[in-house]
Design a protein around this motif. Structure first.
Motif, short mmCIF file in Angstrom:
data_model
loop_
_atom_site.label_atom_id
_atom_site.label_comp_id
_atom_site.label_asym_id
_atom_site.label_seq_id
_atom_site.Cartn_x
_atom_site.Cartn_y
_atom_site.Cartn_z
N LEU A 8 0.82 -1.23 0.15
CA LEU A 8 0.02 0.02 -0.05
C LEU A 8 0.86 1.34 -0.02
CD1 LEU A 8 -2.67 -0.84 2.55
CD2 LEU A 8 -2.98 -0.84 0.09
N CYS A 9 1.96 1.05 0.65
CA CYS A 9 2.92 2.29 0.47
C CYS A 9 3.51 2.83 -0.73
CB CYS A 9 4.08 2.02 1.64
SG CYS A 9 5.25 3.44 2.00
N ASN A 10 3.12 4.09 -1.02
CA ASN A 10 3.59 4.79 -2.33
C ASN A 10 4.85 5.53 -2.03
OD1 ASN A 10 2.74 7.00 -0.99
ND2 ASN A 10 1.24 7.61 -2.39
N LYS A 11 5.65 5.64 -0.79
CA LYS A 11 6.91 6.18 -0.75
C LYS A 11 6.86 7.56 -0.69
CE LYS A 11 9.09 2.17 -0.48
NZ LYS A 11 8.02 1.24 -0.97
N CYS A 12 5.53 8.09 -0.27
CA CYS A 12 5.59 9.49 -0.42
C CYS A 12 6.32 10.34 0.79
CB CYS A 12 4.09 9.98 -0.09
SG CYS A 12 3.29 9.67 1.50
N LEU A 13 6.88 9.50 1.90
CA LEU A 13 7.52 10.11 2.87
C LEU A 13 6.83 11.14 3.74
CD1 LEU A 13 11.11 10.81 1.13
CD2 LEU A 13 10.24 8.57 2.39
N ARG A 14 5.60 11.11 3.74
CA ARG A 14 4.70 11.97 4.81
C ARG A 14 4.77 11.56 5.97
NH1 ARG A 14 -1.55 13.38 3.23
NH2 ARG A 14 -0.37 14.05 1.18
N CYS A 15 5.04 10.37 6.25
CA CYS A 15 5.04 9.84 7.65
C CYS A 15 6.41 10.17 8.18
CB CYS A 15 5.11 8.39 7.80
SG CYS A 15 6.07 7.23 6.77
N TYR A 16 7.42 10.11 7.38
CA TYR A 16 8.83 10.69 7.63
C TYR A 16 8.90 12.02 8.01
CZ TYR A 16 13.52 12.24 6.54
OH TYR A 16 14.72 13.01 6.70
N ARG A 17 8.17 12.92 7.21
CA ARG A 17 8.20 14.49 7.45
C ARG A 17 7.20 14.96 8.54
NH1 ARG A 17 7.07 14.19 1.75
NH2 ARG A 17 5.20 14.64 2.37
N CYS A 25 9.95 6.21 19.31
CA CYS A 25 8.59 6.21 18.80
C CYS A 25 7.94 6.61 19.98
CB CYS A 25 8.23 4.91 18.30
SG CYS A 25 6.57 4.85 17.77
N LEU A 26 6.98 7.49 19.98
CA LEU A 26 6.22 8.04 20.98
C LEU A 26 4.64 7.22 21.09
CD1 LEU A 26 6.19 11.84 20.63
CD2 LEU A 26 7.41 10.54 22.38
N ARG A 27 4.48 6.45 20.03
CA ARG A 27 3.15 5.70 19.71
C ARG A 27 2.01 6.78 19.65
NH1 ARG A 27 6.56 2.05 19.31
NH2 ARG A 27 6.41 -0.04 19.98
N CYS A 28 2.23 7.96 19.13
CA CYS A 28 1.37 8.80 19.19
C CYS A 28 0.22 8.86 17.86
CB CYS A 28 2.18 10.16 18.90
SG CYS A 28 2.78 10.42 17.22
N LEU A 29 0.91 7.71 16.99
CA LEU A 29 0.14 7.30 15.69
C LEU A 29 -0.18 8.50 14.49
CD1 LEU A 29 -2.56 4.79 17.12
CD2 LEU A 29 0.11 4.36 16.68
N ALA A 86 11.28 9.67 14.61
CA ALA A 86 11.50 8.48 14.82
C ALA A 86 11.51 7.57 13.41
CB ALA A 86 10.36 7.55 15.94
N ILE A 87 11.06 8.16 12.47
CA ILE A 87 10.90 7.26 11.00
C ILE A 87 12.08 7.71 10.13
CG2 ILE A 87 9.51 7.02 8.99
CD1 ILE A 87 7.15 7.44 10.77
N THR A 88 12.76 6.71 9.57
CA THR A 88 13.76 7.07 8.64
C THR A 88 13.44 7.26 7.30
OG1 THR A 88 14.16 4.86 8.34
CG2 THR A 88 15.33 5.91 10.23
N ARG A 89 14.36 7.62 6.29
CA ARG A 89 14.06 7.99 5.16
C ARG A 89 13.57 6.61 4.40
NH1 ARG A 89 14.33 13.02 2.79
NH2 ARG A 89 14.12 12.09 0.65
N SER A 90 14.19 5.35 4.98
CA SER A 90 13.76 4.17 4.29
C SER A 90 12.47 3.57 5.22
CB SER A 90 14.90 3.23 4.87
OG SER A 90 15.01 2.98 6.20
N LEU A 91 11.81 4.37 5.86
CA LEU A 91 10.58 4.14 6.39
C LEU A 91 10.54 3.22 7.46
CD1 LEU A 91 8.47 4.13 3.12
CD2 LEU A 91 9.09 6.03 4.55
#
Length: 261
Positions: free
Chosen positions: A192-201, A219-223, A207-212
């Motif tokens: 499902l991941c399209n590598k948009c890097l929104r989670c990284y940004r 990680c805070l588990r803030c979701l 806590a999220i690296t560019r390799s996702l």
């Protein structure tokens, strides 16, 4: 009267409350979003006006990144109000923590509010405050801001009588990261991941690296990554399914917002 509104809002509920309180507080508000790490590195001048600080409650405490940032503020006796947003279970010791911050950073705590929002671990099957904040919540937040404004205009900067609860003081001294005991690390579905890097940004703790991949210690588990993912690739959940029912039962009662002035 120019005010500064600082907020940390990974899933945006705190931002909604902070903006509504600020609307009642002043016609001139500078909003400072400290949700991402880069924003917390920028120097902030508080001036002489009122300071509004909003944050979610994680594990009955102020999130660690927020505590670290607040320790860099240098007040001049500015009137300060806090907005603590929790998931309809318990606001814990956050107001006690806020009072200590105000004293340490030369700020004058004149008001505090505990507001309810959807619990970040709420599910469709076991919802906890799923429809909040609603219009009544936001209207109450607006009224809180108006009351803060009147108090400031009166010049009476008294500290509010904040109620104590039964949460033991040991929580304040316990190490952060307790939510990891019950919540799985959010994983990305490669299909499902399209590598948009929104989670990284948008990750509030970096806590999220560019390799996702996720650095577990950060990680805070803030979701935030789960909510911000445009394809629904990021998923998490409680480690044990029976925990969902416990969470649901704990948050079943429709709790009211509370303000202290």
């Amino acid at each position: 009267m120019k005010a500064i509104a600082i907020f940390f809002s990974p899933t945006r509920s705190t931002e909604s409350y902070a903006k509504k309180v600020a609307e009642g507080l002043s016609d001139q508000v500078e909003f400072i979003d400290i949700t991402t790490p880069g924003k917390r590195k920028e120097a902030i001048s508080l001036g002489n006006g009122p300071v509004l600080i909003g944050f979610p409650v994680y594990g009955m405490r102020i999130p660690k990144p927020v505590l670290e940032f607040l320790s860099t503020l240098q007040g001049k006796g500015n009137p300060m109000a806090v907005i603590a947003v929790y998931g309809n279970i318990d606001s814990g010791i956050v107001l006690k923590q806020a009072r200590k911050i105000a004293l340490r950073q030369n700020l004058t705590l004149i008001g505090a509010g505990c507001f309810v929002a959807r619990h970040i671990y709420s599910t469709d099957v076991f919802p906890v405050a799923a429809d909040r904040p609603d219009n009544n919540d936001l209207q109450y937040a607006l009224q809180f801001g108006e009351l803060l404004r009147k108090k400031i205009e009166s010049g009476l900067f008294t500290m509010p009588a904040i109620k104590t609860n039964l949460i033991p003081t040991i929580i304040e001294k316990a190490p952060y990261g307790g939510t990891k005991v019950i919540m799985r690390q959010p994983k990305a579905d490669s299909e499902l991941c399209n590598k948009c890097l929104r989670c990284y940004r948008t990750c509030p703790s970096g806590a999220i690296t560019r390799s996702l991949e996720i650095v577990e210690s950060k990680c805070l588990r803030c979701l935030a990554c789960v909510k911000n993912c445009p394809t629904g690739a990021r998923k998490s959940g409680l480690k044990k399914t029976w925990m969902e029912r416990i969470l649901f039962n704990l948050g079943k009662k429709h709790k009211q917002n509370h303000i202290f002035l």
